[in-house]
Design a protein around this motif. Structure first.
Motif, PDB file in Angstrom:
ATOM      1  N   LEU A 132      46.120  31.105  42.462  1.00 14.70           N
ATOM      2  CA  LEU A 132      45.595  31.212  44.128  1.00 14.70           C
ATOM      3  C   LEU A 132      44.264  30.544  44.350  1.00 14.70           C
ATOM      4  N   ASN A 133      43.804  29.955  43.236  1.00 15.29           N
ATOM      5  CA  ASN A 133      42.361  29.496  43.213  1.00 15.29           C
ATOM      6  C   ASN A 133      41.301  30.422  44.002  1.00 15.29           C
ATOM      7  N   GLY A 134      41.647  31.912  43.627  1.00 12.30           N
ATOM      8  CA  GLY A 134      40.398  32.642  43.995  1.00 12.30           C
ATOM      9  C   GLY A 134      40.423  32.913  45.694  1.00 12.30           C
ATOM     10  N   ASP A 135      41.338  32.472  46.326  1.00 17.63           N
ATOM     11  CA  ASP A 135      41.338  32.226  47.666  1.00 17.63           C
ATOM     12  C   ASP A 135      41.640  33.725  48.254  1.00 17.63           C
ATOM     13  N   VAL A 136      40.771  34.669  48.298  1.00 16.27           N
ATOM     14  CA  VAL A 136      40.927  36.171  48.727  1.00 16.27           C
ATOM     15  C   VAL A 136      41.048  36.081  50.360  1.00 16.27           C
ATOM     16  N   ALA A 137      40.307  35.194  51.218  1.00 16.01           N
ATOM     17  CA  ALA A 137      40.686  35.109  52.580  1.00 16.01           C
ATOM     18  C   ALA A 137      42.530  35.043  53.004  1.00 16.01           C
ATOM     19  N   GLN A 138      42.655  33.773  52.189  1.00 14.95           N
ATOM     20  CA  GLN A 138      44.319  33.875  52.583  1.00 14.95           C
ATOM     21  C   GLN A 138      45.435  34.646  51.849  1.00 14.95           C
ATOM     22  N   ASN A 139      44.719  35.394  50.939  1.00 16.64           N
ATOM     23  CA  ASN A 139      45.802  36.189  50.039  1.00 16.64           C
ATOM     24  C   ASN A 139      45.088  37.701  50.043  1.00 16.64           C
ATOM     25  N   THR A 140      44.960  38.262  51.114  1.00 20.92           N
ATOM     26  CA  THR A 140      44.429  39.698  51.284  1.00 20.92           C
ATOM     27  C   THR A 140      45.535  40.494  50.498  1.00 20.92           C
ATOM     28  N   GLY A 141      46.662  40.302  50.884  1.00 22.48           N
ATOM     29  CA  GLY A 141      47.643  41.261  50.099  1.00 22.48           C
ATOM     30  C   GLY A 141      47.823  41.631  48.730  1.00 22.48           C
ATOM     31  N   PHE A 142      47.285  40.634  47.950  1.00 19.01           N
ATOM     32  CA  PHE A 142      47.154  40.432  46.516  1.00 19.01           C
ATOM     33  C   PHE A 142      45.716  41.307  46.145  1.00 19.01           C
ATOM     34  N   TYR A 143      44.661  40.491  46.667  1.00 17.71           N
ATOM     35  CA  TYR A 143      43.543  40.820  46.196  1.00 17.71           C
ATOM     36  C   TYR A 143      42.938  42.406  46.729  1.00 17.71           C
ATOM     37  N   ASN A 144      43.585  42.683  47.691  1.00 15.23           N
ATOM     38  CA  ASN A 144      43.104  44.073  48.472  1.00 15.23           C
ATOM     39  C   ASN A 144      43.908  45.398  47.879  1.00 15.23           C
ATOM     40  N   ASN A 145      45.076  44.881  47.146  1.00 13.83           N
ATOM     41  CA  ASN A 145      46.036  45.926  46.551  1.00 13.83           C
ATOM     42  C   ASN A 145      45.041  46.694  45.664  1.00 13.83           C
ATOM     43  N   ASP A 146      45.325  47.976  45.847  1.00 11.05           N
ATOM     44  CA  ASP A 146      44.530  48.843  44.949  1.00 11.05           C
ATOM     45  C   ASP A 146      45.207  49.281  43.481  1.00 11.05           C
ATOM     46  N   ILE A 147      44.310  49.377  42.530  1.00  5.52           N
ATOM     47  CA  ILE A 147      45.166  49.540  41.082  1.00  5.52           C
ATOM     48  C   ILE A 147      44.186  50.490  40.465  1.00  5.52           C
ATOM     49  N   ARG A 148      44.772  51.401  39.370  1.00  7.79           N
ATOM     50  CA  ARG A 148      44.100  52.490  38.865  1.00  7.79           C
ATOM     51  C   ARG A 148      43.783  51.890  37.403  1.00  7.79           C
ATOM     52  N   ILE A 149      42.254  52.521  37.264  1.00 12.15           N
ATOM     53  CA  ILE A 149      41.520  52.100  35.882  1.00 12.15           C
ATOM     54  C   ILE A 149      41.197  53.549  35.417  1.00 12.15           C
ATOM     55  N   GLU A 150      41.715  53.687  34.251  1.00 12.62           N
ATOM     56  CA  GLU A 150      41.035  54.876  33.392  1.00 12.62           C
ATOM     57  C   GLU A 150      40.068  54.097  32.411  1.00 12.62           C
ATOM     58  N   ILE A 151      38.751  54.844  32.497  1.00 17.49           N
ATOM     59  CA  ILE A 151      37.740  54.405  31.633  1.00 17.49           C
ATOM     60  C   ILE A 151      37.205  55.612  30.707  1.00 17.49           C
ATOM     61  N   TYR A 152      37.202  55.407  29.530  1.00 12.93           N
ATOM     62  CA  TYR A 152      36.609  56.409  28.548  1.00 12.93           C
ATOM     63  C   TYR A 152      35.165  56.103  28.566  1.00 12.93           C
ATOM     64  N   ILE A 153      34.477  57.190  28.677  1.00 19.15           N
ATOM     65  CA  ILE A 153      32.947  57.132  28.601  1.00 19.15           C
ATOM     66  C   ILE A 153      32.182  58.217  27.506  1.00 19.15           C
ATOM     67  N   GLY A 154      31.512  57.469  26.576  1.00 16.10           N
ATOM     68  CA  GLY A 154      30.859  58.489  25.932  1.00 16.10           C
ATOM     69  C   GLY A 154      32.031  58.524  24.801  1.00 16.10           C
ATOM     70  N   ILE A 155      32.662  57.235  24.177  1.00 15.53           N
ATOM     71  CA  ILE A 155      33.568  57.420  22.941  1.00 15.53           C
ATOM     72  C   ILE A 155      33.093  56.793  21.927  1.00 15.53           C
ATOM     73  N   SER A 156      33.299  57.014  20.637  1.00 10.38           N
ATOM     74  CA  SER A 156      32.832  56.404  19.555  1.00 10.38           C
ATOM     75  C   SER A 156      33.751  55.192  19.375  1.00 10.38           C
ATOM     76  N   ARG A 157      33.347  54.103  18.644  1.00 12.86           N
ATOM     77  CA  ARG A 157      34.170  53.068  18.216  1.00 12.86           C
ATOM     78  C   ARG A 157      35.438  53.547  17.362  1.00 12.86           C
ATOM     79  N   THR A 158      35.255  54.489  16.563  1.00 14.83           N
ATOM     80  CA  THR A 158      36.465  54.965  15.777  1.00 14.83           C
ATOM     81  C   THR A 158      37.301  55.842  16.720  1.00 14.83           C
ATOM     82  N   GLY A 159      36.838  56.371  17.900  1.00 17.95           N
ATOM     83  CA  GLY A 159      37.619  56.923  18.772  1.00 17.95           C
ATOM     84  C   GLY A 159      38.503  55.801  19.641  1.00 17.95           C
TER      85      GLY A 159
END
Length: 414
Positions: free
Chosen positions: A116-143
């Motif tokens: 899409l060449n990063g064209d947010v204005a012409q493709n709002t349906g894709f770029y504005n679609n919400d996604i869920r992200i889980e992030i581990y904070i304070g985790i060791s490398r072994t973890g």
């Protein structure tokens, strides 16, 4: 970015925070994650039908399962920090994020963005679609490595070795391990100084420690994943097992350096020992050595060929042998993992000529092996097993371990 919930993972001692954000915001930092880590997997080919379908669905606004990320920097956070300041913690540490599940889905998103060449204005349906992200904070490398293994169940499986590379690639050429430096690679004729190790060689050794297997796998093997996961599950996630492994091997190398610097080489003794071994095993002195003996500068050539500590121990086949042997001995209760450092301090070399035997045995194996690399790894592993096994007559005695490892190798072979 909106913080939706937070849960504490008691298994790996870290906070798991769930965020919602538009695709455009996720892409802003996801691209940099992949760009700065050369060991992240290459994106899947467009010929994969599953990902082609996903790509089409995402353009139409489908919801994906959450991607899972982690902050691999050392961040000490309290419950109050997580509940009141999670978004700022993430934004302030964007460069330390690592994708531990959802890498291929991320590549699909990036692929669509490129199309899409990063064209947010012409493709709002894709770029504005919400996604869920889980992030581990304070985790060791072994973890993180442990979670990578438990979460990596998709169609395209990552090998344990590759995940280790991804997890620790930021240590390359960084002064993060005291007197130890992990380098990307060494030149063909470059002499590696004490305390320097090629990153991939150390990764090989750590992988062998986790899987209790000195042999490199030519194809992905689920058993490797399971064995590595089982060993990691025994560890305390407050500690970094990779760091401990690297420091143990470096301690062994420094013990060897102490002895190699004290050797008083005698060329005639070396030649006599080689002649004796040739007669005992009824084979000629290896061609390279035979040629060196005819040279006026034979002492230096033989010293370089046989008594270069880094050529003997600072390479993948040695480090993998060490890793596999240590792991196997710990499992069999023949070695206490908490006492390995003390044992290394007790290792002795009584006669430098044992390394003439060592060199000769490697040449002997080379002459008859179908796969030289595999057989040499086997011998190195047996050497370290003899050296660190408290029930062995060769315990902490390298002179004896060199010979007993050869006997063990012959017994295994026949």
């Amino acid at each position: 970015m909106i913080c939706k919930s937070f849960l504490y993972d008691n298994r790996i001692k870290a906070w798991n925070v769930l965020f919602e954000m538009p695709v455009s915001e996720y892409l802003d930092f996801a691209k940099s994650i992949l760009d700065k880590n050369e060991f992240q997997r290459k994106k899947i080919r467009d010929s994969n039908k599953v990902y082609r379908l996903l790509k089409d669905d995402l353009k139409r606004g489908c919801i994906m399962p959450p991607m899972v990320l982690a902050l691999k920097s050392d961040i000490n956070v309290t419950e109050e920090d997580i509940k009141e300041n999670s978004i700022n913690i993430i934004k302030e540490n964007i460069k330390s994020l690592l994708i531990i599940d959802g890498l291929q889905r991320t590549n699909v998103l990036i692929s669509i963005d490129e199309f899409l060449n990063g064209d947010v204005a012409q493709n709002t349906g894709f770029y504005n679609n919400d996604i869920r992200i889980e992030i581990y904070i304070g985790i060791s490398r072994t973890g993180i490595l442990y979670r990578m293994l438990t979460l990596n169940t998709g169609q395209t499986r990552m090998s344990l070795r590759h995940q280790i590379e991804i997890m620790y690639s930021d240590l390359i050429d960084q002064d993060r391990l005291g007197d130890i430096l992990l380098i990307k690679e060494a030149g063909t004729n470059e002499k590696i100084d004490l305390g320097k190790y090629v990153f991939r060689d150390v990764v090989d050794g750590f992988n062998s420690f986790l899987t209790r297997n000195e042999f490199p796998l030519k194809r992905e093997d689920l058993l490797e994943q399971i064995e590595g996961l089982e060993e990691l599950s025994k560890e305390k996630f407050e500690d970094d097992l990779f760091f401990k492994f690297v420091k143990l091997y470096d301690k062994f190398m420094r013990r060897m350096d102490y002895y190699f610097k004290s050797f008083d080489y005698d060329n005639d003794e070396v030649i006599d020992k080689l002649t004796e071994l040739s007669k005992n095993y009824n084979i000629n002195i290896p061609d390279g050595i035979a040629e060196d003996l005819k040279d006026d500068n034979s002492t230096e050539k033989i010293k370089y060929r046989i008594f270069d500590m880094h050529k003997i121990f600072n390479k993948s086949i040695a480090i993998t042998g060490f890793g596999a042997a240590i792991g196997k001995l710990i499992d069999s209760k023949a070695l206490d993992s908490e006492k390995i450092e003390d044992i290394i301090d007790e290792i002795v070399i009584k006669n430098y000529l044992c390394f003439v035997e060592f060199y000769f045995f490697l040449q002997l194996i080379k002459n008859f092996a179908k796969n030289i690399g595999v057989e040499h790894r086997r011998y190195y592993c047996l050497l370290f097993k003899e050296l660190f096994n408290r029930h062995s007559d060769s315990f902490v005695l390298i002179d004896s371990a060199v010979l007993s490892a050869k006997f063990a190798y012959d017994s295994f072979k026949y």
